[in-house]
Scaffold this motif. Sequence first.
Motif, mmCIF file in Angstrom:
data_model
loop_
_atom_site.group_PDB
_atom_site.id
_atom_site.type_symbol
_atom_site.label_atom_id
_atom_site.label_comp_id
_atom_site.label_asym_id
_atom_site.label_seq_id
_atom_site.Cartn_x
_atom_site.Cartn_y
_atom_site.Cartn_z
ATOM 1 N N LEU A 1 3.115 -11.953 -3.371
ATOM 2 C CA LEU A 1 4.209 -11.007 -3.583
ATOM 3 C C LEU A 1 5.292 -11.611 -4.458
ATOM 4 C CD1 LEU A 1 4.585 -9.615 0.027
ATOM 5 C CD2 LEU A 1 4.052 -8.244 -1.966
ATOM 6 N N ASP A 2 5.971 -10.759 -5.189
ATOM 7 C CA ASP A 2 7.202 -11.133 -5.877
ATOM 8 C C ASP A 2 8.335 -10.843 -4.890
ATOM 9 O OD1 ASP A 2 9.642 -10.962 -7.321
ATOM 10 O OD2 ASP A 2 8.518 -10.739 -9.185
ATOM 11 N N PRO A 3 8.911 -11.874 -4.257
ATOM 12 C CA PRO A 3 9.893 -11.642 -3.187
ATOM 13 C C PRO A 3 11.062 -10.764 -3.609
ATOM 14 C CG PRO A 3 9.259 -13.952 -3.274
ATOM 15 C CD PRO A 3 8.688 -13.311 -4.502
ATOM 16 N N MET B 1 4.781 0.856 -1.855
ATOM 17 C CA MET B 1 5.834 0.279 -2.684
ATOM 18 C C MET B 1 5.474 0.089 -4.152
ATOM 19 S SD MET B 1 6.838 -2.613 0.157
ATOM 20 C CE MET B 1 8.565 -2.828 -0.263
ATOM 21 N N GLY B 2 4.235 0.374 -4.533
ATOM 22 C CA GLY B 2 3.838 0.212 -5.924
ATOM 23 C C GLY B 2 3.223 -1.152 -6.207
ATOM 24 N N GLU B 3 2.409 -1.228 -7.267
ATOM 25 C CA GLU B 3 1.676 -2.455 -7.575
ATOM 26 C C GLU B 3 2.551 -3.535 -8.196
ATOM 27 O OE1 GLU B 3 -1.748 -1.646 -9.925
ATOM 28 O OE2 GLU B 3 -2.647 -0.294 -8.448
ATOM 29 N N ASP B 4 3.707 -3.173 -8.720
ATOM 30 C CA ASP B 4 4.517 -4.166 -9.418
ATOM 31 C C ASP B 4 5.252 -5.120 -8.480
ATOM 32 O OD1 ASP B 4 6.201 -2.206 -8.456
ATOM 33 O OD2 ASP B 4 7.541 -2.244 -10.186
ATOM 34 N N ILE B 5 5.025 -5.005 -7.161
ATOM 35 C CA ILE B 5 5.639 -5.959 -6.228
ATOM 36 C C ILE B 5 4.828 -7.253 -6.151
ATOM 37 C CG2 ILE B 5 6.713 -4.165 -4.813
ATOM 38 C CD1 ILE B 5 4.447 -4.619 -2.768
ATOM 39 N N PHE B 6 3.660 -7.286 -6.826
ATOM 40 C CA PHE B 6 2.817 -8.481 -6.785
ATOM 41 C C PHE B 6 3.016 -9.332 -8.028
ATOM 42 C CE2 PHE B 6 0.579 -5.157 -4.380
ATOM 43 C CZ PHE B 6 0.597 -5.758 -3.134
ATOM 44 N N LYS B 7 2.916 -10.654 -7.845
ATOM 45 C CA LYS B 7 3.087 -11.593 -8.949
ATOM 46 C C LYS B 7 1.785 -11.739 -9.722
ATOM 47 C CE LYS B 7 6.789 -14.858 -7.897
ATOM 48 N NZ LYS B 7 7.088 -16.276 -7.628
ATOM 49 N N GLU B 8 1.889 -11.737 -11.038
ATOM 50 C CA GLU B 8 0.737 -12.057 -11.863
ATOM 51 C C GLU B 8 0.428 -13.550 -11.740
ATOM 52 O OE1 GLU B 8 0.857 -8.856 -15.512
ATOM 53 O OE2 GLU B 8 2.013 -10.716 -15.742
ATOM 54 N N ILE B 9 -0.849 -13.886 -11.908
ATOM 55 C CA ILE B 9 -1.285 -15.278 -11.807
ATOM 56 C C ILE B 9 -1.423 -15.871 -13.201
ATOM 57 C CG2 ILE B 9 -3.139 -16.822 -11.037
ATOM 58 C CD1 ILE B 9 -3.929 -14.555 -9.042
ATOM 59 N N ASP B 10 -0.832 -17.039 -13.402
ATOM 60 C CA ASP B 10 -1.069 -17.806 -14.625
ATOM 61 C C ASP B 10 -2.142 -18.836 -14.292
ATOM 62 O OD1 ASP B 10 -1.043 -19.697 -16.714
ATOM 63 O OD2 ASP B 10 1.007 -19.170 -17.227
ATOM 64 N N GLU C 1 10.430 -0.719 10.331
ATOM 65 C CA GLU C 1 9.685 0.489 9.947
ATOM 66 C C GLU C 1 8.471 0.146 9.092
ATOM 67 O OE1 GLU C 1 13.366 3.720 9.788
ATOM 68 O OE2 GLU C 1 12.937 2.441 8.050
ATOM 69 N N LEU C 2 8.663 -0.777 8.132
ATOM 70 C CA LEU C 2 7.558 -1.167 7.268
ATOM 71 C C LEU C 2 6.514 -1.960 8.047
ATOM 72 C CD1 LEU C 2 6.404 -1.089 4.441
ATOM 73 C CD2 LEU C 2 7.739 -3.121 3.876
ATOM 74 N N ALA C 3 6.980 -2.833 8.932
ATOM 75 C CA ALA C 3 6.061 -3.628 9.747
ATOM 76 C C ALA C 3 5.197 -2.729 10.621
ATOM 77 C CB ALA C 3 6.845 -4.619 10.610
ATOM 78 N N GLU C 4 5.809 -1.719 11.215
ATOM 79 C CA GLU C 4 5.063 -0.804 12.084
ATOM 80 C C GLU C 4 4.015 -0.035 11.284
ATOM 81 O OE1 GLU C 4 5.761 2.981 15.122
ATOM 82 O OE2 GLU C 4 7.446 2.113 14.037
ATOM 83 N N ALA C 5 4.378 0.409 10.100
ATOM 84 C CA ALA C 5 3.438 1.181 9.277
ATOM 85 C C ALA C 5 2.236 0.345 8.856
ATOM 86 C CB ALA C 5 4.163 1.716 8.043
ATOM 87 N N THR D 1 -4.035 -5.693 3.264
ATOM 88 C CA THR D 1 -2.596 -5.476 3.427
ATOM 89 C C THR D 1 -1.949 -5.149 2.086
ATOM 90 O OG1 THR D 1 -2.509 -6.968 5.327
ATOM 91 C CG2 THR D 1 -0.434 -6.515 4.221
ATOM 92 N N ALA D 2 -2.430 -5.800 1.015
ATOM 93 C CA ALA D 2 -1.879 -5.543 -0.324
ATOM 94 C C ALA D 2 -2.076 -4.086 -0.731
ATOM 95 C CB ALA D 2 -2.534 -6.469 -1.341
ATOM 96 N N LEU D 3 -3.238 -3.530 -0.408
ATOM 97 C CA LEU D 3 -3.506 -2.130 -0.746
ATOM 98 C C LEU D 3 -2.548 -1.205 -0.003
ATOM 99 C CD1 LEU D 3 -7.422 -2.169 -0.738
ATOM 100 C CD2 LEU D 3 -5.928 -1.945 -2.720
ATOM 101 N N GLN D 4 -2.277 -1.537 1.266
ATOM 102 C CA GLN D 4 -1.333 -0.727 2.039
ATOM 103 C C GLN D 4 0.084 -0.865 1.465
ATOM 104 O OE1 GLN D 4 -1.862 -0.987 6.456
ATOM 105 N NE2 GLN D 4 -3.482 -2.412 5.935
ATOM 106 N N LEU D 5 0.459 -2.095 1.101
ATOM 107 C CA LEU D 5 1.777 -2.320 0.520
ATOM 108 C C LEU D 5 1.928 -1.578 -0.800
ATOM 109 C CD1 LEU D 5 2.288 -6.140 1.200
ATOM 110 C CD2 LEU D 5 3.748 -4.294 2.043
ATOM 111 N N ALA D 6 0.875 -1.621 -1.621
ATOM 112 C CA ALA D 6 0.919 -0.946 -2.921
ATOM 113 C C ALA D 6 1.082 0.556 -2.744
ATOM 114 C CB ALA D 6 -0.346 -1.254 -3.714
ATOM 115 N N GLU D 7 0.461 1.108 -1.706
ATOM 116 C CA GLU D 7 0.570 2.545 -1.445
ATOM 117 C C GLU D 7 2.015 2.915 -1.110
ATOM 118 O OE1 GLU D 7 -1.327 5.956 1.556
ATOM 119 O OE2 GLU D 7 -2.160 3.936 1.523
#
Length: 297
Positions: A132-134, A184-193, A150-154, A176-182
């Motif tokens: 995640l991008d904190p 909050m959107g995919e841009d909350i994740f960090k790209e990998i170098d 609320e987010l934790a429960e969901a 969990t990432a798929l649920q988070l993306a649903e």
Amino acid sequence: MNTISEFELMLENVLNILRKGGYTIHLVSYPEDRRSIDIVAKKEKDVVLIKVALDAEKIGNLEVEDLRKSSIAYSASSMIVAKTYKGRELEEDVVYVKGNINVVSPELLEKYIVRKEKPLIYNVKGIYVLKLDPQKFCERRTELNLSRGELAEALGLTRKALYLYEKGETMVSLNTALQLAEFMGEDIFKEIDPLKDKINEDDFTIIHSERERLDKELSSIISRYNYIGVRFKRTPVDIALKGEKTTFSIVRQGDNSSSPRKIDDAEEIANLTESLLIVLKEKTGLKELEKLIKKLE
């Protein structure tokens, strides 16, 4: 007449990718067998040490350790480029890890070196994870007006897990990432170098949500007693289990009780479908469910 081996073709492909990316390259030939470095590449001040293999699993621990030590000694990046890992073809959008060295496919290498595209997903010890991008995570949660609770429960997570996510101190499983993306959107994740970002396998930790644990154990029960399991996303009933004699309507219950309206609606569905309603508690629900199934068999 000499024929070109599959390895030689792959090696030439990797060299061509590096050339297209503007790297100066040197092909290492010593030792002839089981060497740690096949290519030294340089672009401006950045040096990359690369081991090429058809299957990354075939690279021995000594070679991997030498590659890692060399990257430290020369302040260089290191990478393994392979077609397969443990016999399975590498996915072109996933960075694998072996001995704390990033392993990528030639396709991913070309995307990264030539097209400047970065992947999002790691595979560590067979587990698909994202980081995640904190800052974006906190900003998005605030924008959505969601509390940690609320987010934790969901998501079936604890507040502590959400706190660690916001601090960037743990990886996120793909489920969990798929649920988070649903949410909050995919841009909350960090790209990998692939050349700069590293994961230490020895320190690798991931928080599995209670829901993921339940899913695994529930799947085991379904298989053991020959039930058919159906999951729902937009109904009061979360899961239906259909057996030869009995059908269960299951509602998940987290740390906070499920809403009375959801329970009431699920109860009506269970009554009308002549199924048994089960409110599945995270801590003890599966044991009680299995006891009931055994009793009804």
